[in-house]
Structures are given as C-alpha cells and as structure tokens.
Design a protein around this motif. Structure first.
Motif, PDB file in Angstrom:
ATOM      1  N   VAL A  77      -5.437   2.138   9.411  1.00  0.00           N
ATOM      2  CA  VAL A  77      -5.237   2.685  10.719  1.00  0.00           C
ATOM      3  C   VAL A  77      -3.914   3.376  10.610  1.00  0.00           C
ATOM      4  CG1 VAL A  77      -3.712   0.735  11.492  1.00  0.00           C
ATOM      5  CG2 VAL A  77      -4.901   2.031  13.194  1.00  0.00           C
ATOM      6  N   GLY A  78      -2.830   3.141   9.692  1.00  0.00           N
ATOM      7  CA  GLY A  78      -1.821   3.924   9.729  1.00  0.00           C
ATOM      8  C   GLY A  78      -2.308   5.382   8.672  1.00  0.00           C
ATOM      9  N   LEU A 101      -9.196  -3.501  12.780  1.00  0.00           N
ATOM     10  CA  LEU A 101      -8.358  -4.536  12.334  1.00  0.00           C
ATOM     11  C   LEU A 101      -7.143  -4.983  13.187  1.00  0.00           C
ATOM     12  CD1 LEU A 101      -6.035  -2.442  12.151  1.00  0.00           C
ATOM     13  CD2 LEU A 101      -6.794  -1.530  10.103  1.00  0.00           C
ATOM     14  N   ARG A 240       4.750  -0.932   9.454  1.00  0.00           N
ATOM     15  CA  ARG A 240       5.445  -0.075   8.453  1.00  0.00           C
ATOM     16  C   ARG A 240       6.782  -0.370   8.035  1.00  0.00           C
ATOM     17  NH1 ARG A 240       0.764   0.114   7.558  1.00  0.00           N
ATOM     18  NH2 ARG A 240      -0.492   2.140   7.026  1.00  0.00           N
ATOM     19  N   HIS A 288       1.736  -7.092   2.209  1.00  0.00           N
ATOM     20  CA  HIS A 288       1.009  -6.194   3.182  1.00  0.00           C
ATOM     21  C   HIS A 288      -0.587  -6.670   3.139  1.00  0.00           C
ATOM     22  CE1 HIS A 288       0.922  -1.568   4.423  1.00  0.00           C
ATOM     23  NE2 HIS A 288       0.024  -2.536   5.154  1.00  0.00           N
ATOM     24  N   GLY A 290      -1.734  -7.755   6.344  1.00  0.00           N
ATOM     25  CA  GLY A 290      -2.210  -7.522   7.814  1.00  0.00           C
ATOM     26  C   GLY A 290      -3.650  -7.766   8.045  1.00  0.00           C
ATOM     27  N   SER A 291      -4.228  -6.620   7.451  1.00  0.00           N
ATOM     28  CA  SER A 291      -5.762  -6.744   7.580  1.00  0.00           C
ATOM     29  C   SER A 291      -6.678  -7.372   6.692  1.00  0.00           C
ATOM     30  CB  SER A 291      -6.125  -5.411   7.963  1.00  0.00           C
ATOM     31  OG  SER A 291      -6.080  -4.794   6.371  1.00  0.00           O
ATOM     32  N   ARG A 297     -11.846  -6.397   6.267  1.00  0.00           N
ATOM     33  CA  ARG A 297     -12.159  -5.353   5.186  1.00  0.00           C
ATOM     34  C   ARG A 297     -13.415  -4.865   4.849  1.00  0.00           C
ATOM     35  NH1 ARG A 297      -7.247  -5.814   2.144  1.00  0.00           N
ATOM     36  NH2 ARG A 297      -5.596  -5.605   3.855  1.00  0.00           N
TER      37      ARG A 297
HETATM   38  C1  DGY Z   1      -3.240  -0.069   7.850  1.00  0.00           C
HETATM   39  O1  DGY Z   1      -4.554  -0.046   7.910  1.00  0.00           O
HETATM   40  O2  DGY Z   1      -2.872   0.835   7.978  1.00  0.00           O
HETATM   41  C2  DGY Z   1      -2.802  -1.327   7.580  1.00  0.00           C
HETATM   42  O3  DGY Z   1      -1.526  -1.464   7.129  1.00  0.00           O
HETATM   43  C3  DGY Z   1      -3.831  -2.284   6.508  1.00  0.00           C
HETATM   44  O4  DGY Z   1      -3.506  -3.284   6.710  1.00  0.00           O
END
Ligand code: DGY
Length: 332
Positions: A77-78, A101, A240, A288, A290-291, A297
C-alpha cells in the motif's frame, strides 16, 4: 504475436504468477530475498511491466534504464519506494494494493498495542530466560490497562479507521488527526473525535501512527512532539519508520518521556543490529510484518498481478497511484 515481458522481483503466490504467465513472458526472481540492484538494472531494461515489493527502490536512475516500462505494480500500500513524479513523466503507470491489507495491519497494530501495554514479549523473555522464581506476587510484571483509555490515531485512512473500529471493543475514547476531517457519520460510526495533532499527543494514553511516508510526514513525530506525550503513554507505529524521528525517540526512551514503544517499521530496514532500540525492555519490535498473513499476502499478490494485467491490456487498473499518467500515455 510477441508476448510482453514482465519482471517479478520475488517469489509470490502461485495464483498470481499463473495469472501473469498465462499472458506474458515472466522473468521471476525466484527467491524470498530481494534481487540486488544490478539484477534489477539488467532485467528492467527491456521489461514492459514489473511487479515489485516495497523494498525495491524505483528511483530516477533505475527508471532511466527502463526503456519500455509501462507499469510498476507494487505489492504494497505504501509507495515511498517509487519516484512517482519521475514515473508519471515517463508515462509509467504505478499501481498498488490498498484495502486487502487493511485488516491484517490493523490486527497487528492491536497485537503491538496490547503487547506493549501488558509487557507480553518482555515477560516471555523473562520466563524463557529462566528468571521466573516466585509464582505470583502483587507487583509482578505490572502493565497498563487498555480498556477505557484514550487512543490517539494519527492518520485516519483505511488502516487507522480499522484500528478505531477495534478500539470500540475496548471502550476507548478515540481522538484522530489527519489533514482532512472525516464526514460526521464516519466519525460517529467509530465514536472518534477530530483533534489537533498536539492536543492528541498530549491527551492520549496510546498513540498509533497510520500515515503514508511523504515529504510532509517525514519526521512528523519529532522531539518537540514526543515531549508533548504523557510519561505514561505508549507509541505504536506500523506505517513507515521515518515518520518518527528515531534519534529523538531514543532520547525520549532514555529520558523516560514516554512509557513504552511498539514498532513494526524503522527508518532503516532491516533494523541495524547495533540499533539502540534493541537495548530497551519497554520497546516491542517486530520486523515489518503488518500485512504478513497467508490470506493477505495471497490477496496482495493477486491484486498486484491484476493491476499489472489491466495496464498491459489497455484497461485502467483498480488502484492507480498516479492518475495524471493517463494524459502522458493514454491507455488502449
Ligand atoms: C505496505 O504494503 O506498504 C505495508 O507496509 C506492507 O506490510
């Protein structure tokens, strides 16, 4: 007909790879480790599309080597790893994978928040270290209550909002800050109150960050803002790392301006082995993730593949990060 070439920079779900290889010539970096910049430079030269990860940096130098590239589809997503302006100027579509996510990342945020408040990983280290000698005592491993406390959400996008939804189950007072206020009914649905950032920081028992990294948000949580937090408050970050000034955070921990910190993201990743953050008992650290669920995934990989297929077959992708690109290189 000559098939277009698509570069995939990591081993991803088979369903996503199948979708790509049914249409394109796929050049896969078949590993869980990132390819070196040399591999990327060589392989991007004649590629029409790339499916990449957040740790693959697409800066101006690399984009200049990509002579045929029409789409960068990031499985994230970032998008702070991609020079969006440079991509737009070159007519390269940049796509990403929001929504899928959101829940996994909100769940991890809550795991960290509860974990730091109740000292879960510190207590586990203690037990595994063979230090548990007294069965129970009234002042043993005391943490902080979560229910009924004030939660400050910095960035009330999809993930911040999902974190707020979960907070309702803990009867929390919810403050949120971002540039634009939400519609009233959206605020009401989760019982959140719009607040100035400084007020949020000074009133919250838990502050959680859910902003994208941009030039405006880099270092947003700086020394002055950390000093506003209560000495009993906790800071959580799953967005982030560079949004928090890490040097100021270390100072805050050393001088005990805040009670504890839980982080999933860092200004440098992987976190250097000599990072002072590793020295504090009241800091909970994850790498890292998170997702990182099997289901999420897989959905991220499939969505990234679908976005890429859309652009290379002349359709607008579901999630386009640089809509101005349509003027530079119309689809079709
Ligand atoms: C993203 O998708 O930007 C997340 O940081 C991945 O976990």
């Amino acid at each position: 007909m000559v098939k277009e070439t698509v570069v995939v920079t990591r081993r991803i779900a088979e369903s996503a790879l199948n979708l790509l290889s049914s249409r394109f010539k796929v050049r896969l970096y078949d590993s869980d480790e990132p390819p070196g910049s040399e591999w990327l430079e060589v392989n991007i030269g004649d590629a029409d599309g790339v499916l990449c990860m957040l740790s693959d940096k697409f800066d101006l130098d690399l984009l200049e080597k990509a002579k045929r590239l029409k789409v960068i589809s990031s499985m994230s997503v970032g998008l702070d790893h991609i020079d969006l302006d440079a991509a737009t100027r070159r007519g390269i579509y940049v796509t990403y994978t929001p929504d899928v996510l959101t829940d996994a990342t909100a769940d991890l945020t809550w795991a960290l928040l509860l974990g730091i408040a109740r000292r879960v990983s510190e207590a586990e280290r203690f037990l595994r270290g063979g230090l548990w000698r007294v069965a129970w005592s009234p002042n043993f491993f005391l943490g902080s209550d979560v229910y009924g406390k004030t939660l400050g959400i910095v960035g009330m996008g999809r993930i911040g909002y999902a974190v707020a939804k979960r907070a309702r189950g803990f009867d929390m007072r919810i403050l949120y800050y971002q540039r634009h206020r939400l519609a009233e009914d959206r605020e009401k649905d989760v019982g959140a109150r719009y607040s100035a950032l400084d007020e949020l920081l000074s009133e919250s028992d838990f502050v959680t960050i859910h902003l994208p990294l941009t030039e405006q948000t880099r270092g947003l949580i700086n020394e002055a803002r950390l000093r506003l937090m209560k000495p009993t408050a906790y800071l959580v970050n799953t967005s982030r790392g560079a949004i928090i000034d890490e040097a100021a955070l270390i100072k805050a921990l050393r001088e005990r301006w805040i009670k504890g910190v839980a982080l999933d993201v860092y200004s440098v990743e992987p976190l250097p082995k000599d990072s002072p953050l590793l020295q504090f008992e009241n800091v909970l650290l994850t790498p890292h993730i998170g997702s990182a669920t099997i289901e999420t995934r897989k959905r991220m990989a499939e969505l990234a593949a679908e976005n890429l297929v859309a652009v290379l077959t002349g359709r607008l992708p579901l999630h386009l990060a640089n809509p101005d690109v349509v003027r530079v290189r119309p689809l079709g």
